[in-house]
Design a protein around this motif. Structure first.
Motif, PDB file in Angstrom:
ATOM      1  N   TRP A 178       8.941  11.539   3.270  1.00  0.00           N
ATOM      2  CA  TRP A 178       8.605  10.128   3.547  1.00  0.00           C
ATOM      3  C   TRP A 178       9.736   9.200   3.123  1.00  0.00           C
ATOM      4  O   TRP A 178      10.041   8.224   3.794  1.00  0.00           O
ATOM      5  CB  TRP A 178       7.298   9.728   2.859  1.00  0.00           C
ATOM      6  N   LEU A 233      11.781   6.723   5.507  1.00  0.00           N
ATOM      7  CA  LEU A 233      11.920   5.283   5.261  1.00  0.00           C
ATOM      8  C   LEU A 233      13.358   4.837   5.539  1.00  0.00           C
ATOM      9  O   LEU A 233      13.593   3.814   6.192  1.00  0.00           O
ATOM     10  CB  LEU A 233      11.554   4.951   3.813  1.00  0.00           C
ATOM     11  N   LEU A 274       0.833  -1.208   0.000  1.00  0.00           N
ATOM     12  CA  LEU A 274       0.000   0.000   0.000  1.00  0.00           C
ATOM     13  C   LEU A 274       0.863   1.252   0.000  1.00  0.00           C
ATOM     14  O   LEU A 274       0.666   2.173  -0.795  1.00  0.00           O
ATOM     15  CB  LEU A 274      -0.920  -0.001   1.231  1.00  0.00           C
ATOM     16  N   MET A 275       1.843   1.266   0.892  1.00  0.00           N
ATOM     17  CA  MET A 275       2.704   2.436   1.002  1.00  0.00           C
ATOM     18  C   MET A 275       3.503   2.631  -0.288  1.00  0.00           C
ATOM     19  O   MET A 275       3.631   3.754  -0.790  1.00  0.00           O
ATOM     20  CB  MET A 275       3.637   2.249   2.201  1.00  0.00           C
ATOM     21  N   TYR A 306       2.684   1.714  -3.243  1.00  0.00           N
ATOM     22  CA  TYR A 306       1.770   2.162  -4.295  1.00  0.00           C
ATOM     23  C   TYR A 306       1.474   3.648  -4.140  1.00  0.00           C
ATOM     24  O   TYR A 306       1.466   4.398  -5.117  1.00  0.00           O
ATOM     25  CB  TYR A 306       0.486   1.336  -4.222  1.00  0.00           C
ATOM     26  N   ALA A 307       1.248   4.067  -2.901  1.00  0.00           N
ATOM     27  CA  ALA A 307       0.966   5.484  -2.657  1.00  0.00           C
ATOM     28  C   ALA A 307       2.123   6.342  -3.154  1.00  0.00           C
ATOM     29  O   ALA A 307       1.928   7.362  -3.818  1.00  0.00           O
ATOM     30  CB  ALA A 307       0.714   5.728  -1.174  1.00  0.00           C
ATOM     31  N   PRO A 323      -1.985   3.437   6.713  1.00  0.00           N
ATOM     32  CA  PRO A 323      -1.492   2.411   7.648  1.00  0.00           C
ATOM     33  C   PRO A 323      -0.035   2.646   8.032  1.00  0.00           C
ATOM     34  O   PRO A 323       0.317   2.628   9.223  1.00  0.00           O
ATOM     35  CB  PRO A 323      -1.631   1.111   6.854  1.00  0.00           C
ATOM     36  N   TRP A 324       0.759   2.920   7.023  1.00  0.00           N
ATOM     37  CA  TRP A 324       2.185   3.129   7.278  1.00  0.00           C
ATOM     38  C   TRP A 324       2.392   4.351   8.173  1.00  0.00           C
ATOM     39  O   TRP A 324       3.203   4.342   9.090  1.00  0.00           O
ATOM     40  CB  TRP A 324       2.928   3.316   5.958  1.00  0.00           C
ATOM     41  N   LEU A 376       1.251  -2.388  10.296  1.00  0.00           N
ATOM     42  CA  LEU A 376       1.283  -0.955  10.005  1.00  0.00           C
ATOM     43  C   LEU A 376       2.627  -0.549   9.393  1.00  0.00           C
ATOM     44  O   LEU A 376       3.061   0.595   9.525  1.00  0.00           O
ATOM     45  CB  LEU A 376       0.988  -0.155  11.278  1.00  0.00           C
ATOM     46  N   GLY A 377       3.269  -1.491   8.756  1.00  0.00           N
ATOM     47  CA  GLY A 377       4.441  -1.130   7.963  1.00  0.00           C
ATOM     48  C   GLY A 377       5.680  -0.788   8.757  1.00  0.00           C
ATOM     49  O   GLY A 377       6.581  -0.146   8.237  1.00  0.00           O
ATOM     50  N   PHE A 402       0.721   8.324  -6.560  1.00  0.00           N
ATOM     51  CA  PHE A 402      -0.082   9.494  -6.187  1.00  0.00           C
ATOM     52  C   PHE A 402       0.809  10.703  -5.933  1.00  0.00           C
ATOM     53  O   PHE A 402       1.950  10.560  -5.497  1.00  0.00           O
ATOM     54  CB  PHE A 402      -0.901   9.198  -4.928  1.00  0.00           C
TER      55      PHE A 402
END
Lengths: 305, 289
Positions: free
Chosen positions: A119, A123, A103-104, A106-107, B22-23, A160-161, A111
């Motif tokens: 971000w 990471l 998900l992260m 992909y974001a 979520p992250w 939650l990654g 996007f």
């Protein structure tokens, strides 16, 4: 004459090639031996009886085959139970971690998220922060919610990654999604698919190799994790590596031997058969998935930046 | 028109935010909050009360105490950092050598690649401590050989790393699996044409390695070295990790002291990472000509 010379030169080059190849094979095989040495040593020691271990003339070949130690270790480790705990725990963590990282990724790839730079930097920072720094405050945090001793203490961060090496997985997903042509997404959107649907039906199926890569590495990571698990979930949680960690005391509990009885005394034979049993599922897993493991890293493109 | 475009963009950003959520929550709850809380704990005296824990600010007391009152800290820290500093270059060099060996088109190459990567799968704290504790990782016992005496006779600056290689050859190889594959992927990206061009200009294998292969590999080597340092420092077999864990429930200074220790450790690792970056980073001016 000229052609003969050429032929000679060719066969000379050929001979040189064979010689070089022989050197390469020699090196590859000797390094391979160094790689496997601990395993061989472990297998052979675990097959030796206690008398063989004490006997200095016996180096490599056990005098007789005696597998009783594996039976004992099997019961000390509570093997079937631990195996199931290990599998369930690492599958849940790996699955959730893969989803959250996808998900992260992909974001970030698709996007116009604000502060993208920040971000990305975070990471990397998250990857570098040693887990020791985070373990204590996480302990305090989970303690205040009475979650210490529950596997949730490991599962929630994964979901939650913030699991083991999550950052790397996010970056891998990001690269993989970014390299997919955007037009597929757009076409699906024109057909009326929502963003989540595009993600699930278009982006994910195209990223299957990356998903496999993340799942297997994450599986192995959680399978082998003991530092945080033993702290947050407790060393009696009972995954195979945790059982191995407390093997010495477990063994002594189950076989409290008098000192005179050499046969049951805890020695390398038991230590190694326990270690072998603990790594066996991983070895089998690796044998089946070796291609995905090795090819995955090469194709993942973690190799640049 | 302008307006609808803008809202579309904001909408996109919002959807993206939803994917990130979520992250983001995880980052705040499980990483950022613990991160700052850990700094705070390391500066406090922690006491257990019926309502949880109470903290009183004491400043850098624990940090000072680590250096002045805890002999084990300095010992464990030095030995952990020493092993990271020694191992990292050796692991990276081993990874480069292995990758070079595996890059040659030989039959059975895939087999060796799978074999060399294999330890990465089974390395875990307990397994490694069982192996190391029972002598399974020392393949040669160099002290039995004459060469050991010769090495020991050399100046310490030369003998220490050499002896370290002898003692840890298995570990160096075992920890180099991921790095080996990273570098191998890098090697395969270097196209043949550049080597051919170099051959035509009369470069030998040796020159090609130093002038083409290594410069091309620099980014991969950097990544591998960073990975190695982070990986090694996170091992549960390190003495610093044990020291931090053992002090966590220290009765006089619970949580706080081990938080301070973990930060000192993190700082030391960061410094090593920084030095490594300085050494391996591309030097811009030289490249720009």
């Amino acid at each position: 004459m000229a052609s003969k010379n050429l032929l000679l030169a060719k066969s000379k080059a050929h001979g040189k090639n064979i010689a070089i190849n022989a050197v390469f094979y020699f090196l590859l095989i000797s390094i391979g031996f160094v790689y496997l040495y601990p395993l061989l040593y472990m297998i052979i020691t675990s097959l030796m009886t206690t008398e063989d271990l004490i006997n200095p003339t016996i180096m490599w070949v056990p005098t007789r085959l005696d597998l009783s130690n594996f039976e004992m270790v099997w019961s000390v480790l509570e093997y079937p139970k631990s195996l199931v705990i290990s599998i369930v725990f690492s599958v849940i963590c790996a699955g959730l971690q893969t989803i959250s990282c996808a998900l992260m990724g992909y974001a970030l790839a698709r996007f116009p998220v604000p502060l993208k730079r920040l971000w990305m930097v975070l990471l990397i920072v998250v990857f570098i922060i040693p887990s020791d720094v985070l373990t204590i405050p996480r302990y305090v945090l989970f303690n205040s919610y009475n979650l210490i001793g529950s596997p949730l203490a490991m599962i929630l961060p994964a979901a939650l990654g913030q699991g083991l090496k999550s950052s790397i997985f996010v970056l891998i997903f990001m690269q993989s999604f970014a390299s997919c042509p955007k037009s597929f997404d757009e076409a699906a959107q024109l057909d009326g698919a929502g963003r989540l649907r595009v993600f699930a039906k278009i982006a994910l199926p195209m990223a299957v190799p990356v998903i496999v890569l993340c799942v297997i590495f994450s599986l192995v990571g959680y399978w082998n994790e003991t530092a945080q698990t033993s702290m947050l979930v407790g060393s009696d949680f009972g995954t195979l590596p945790l059982q191995l960690q407390s093997f010495d005391s477990l063994f002594k509990n189950e076989f409290p031997t008098s000192f005179g009885d050499e046969a049951n005394r805890l020695n390398e034979r038991y230590q190694f058969s326990a270690t072998l049993l603990v790594i066996a599922p991983l070895v089998i897993f690796y044998l089946f998935m070796q291609k995905q493991f090795v090819k995955g890293i090469e194709s993942a493109g973690i190799t640049g930046e | 028109m302008q307006k609808s475009k803008l809202t579309l963009k904001t909408k996109d950003a919002l959807t993206g935010g939803a994917f990130m959520l979520p992250w983001l929550i995880g980052l705040l709850v499980f990483t950022m909050y613990p991160f700052f809380y850990s700094i705070w704990l390391s500066l406090c005296q922690v006491e257990f009360t019926p309502n949880g824990i109470a903290t009183t600010f004491v400043g850098f007391k624990w940090y000072a105490e680590a250096f002045t009152a805890d002999a084990n800290f300095i010992k464990n820290m030095t030995s952990t950092m020493e092993s990271i500093i020694f191992s990292t270059p050796m692991i990276v060099v081993a990874a480069v050598i292995l990758a070079l060996l595996l890059n040659r088109s030989l039959r059975g190459r895939a087999f060796f690649r799978v074999l060399y990567f294999f330890p990465v799968i089974i390395i875990s704290g307990p397994v490694m401590s069982k192996l190391m504790g029972n002598d399974a990782t020392t393949i040669v016992h160099p002290d039995q050989y004459a060469i050991y005496q010769v090495l020991e006779g050399l100046p310490e600056l030369i003998s220490t790393p050499l002896l370290y290689i002898f003692d840890n050859i298995v570990l160096i190889l075992w920890y180099s699996g991921v790095q080996m594959l990273i570098i191998l992927a890098g090697l395969q990206k270097i196209g043949d044409p550049i080597y051919e061009a170099a051959s035509i200009d009369g470069a030998g294998a040796w020159e090609k390695f130093w002038k083409i292969t290594l410069p091309y590999l620099r980014p991969m080597i950097l990544v591998s070295a960073a990975y190695t340092i982070v990986d090694l420092s996170g091992m549960t077999t390190t003495k610093m990790h044990t020291h931090i864990v053992n002090n966590m429930m220290n009765t006089i200074k619970p949580y706080s002291y081990s938080s301070a220790l973990s930060w000192l450790y993190a700082l030391a690792v960061l410094i090593v990472l920084g030095i490594m970056f300085l050494i391996l980073m591309e030097r811009r001016p030289r490249r720009g000509k």
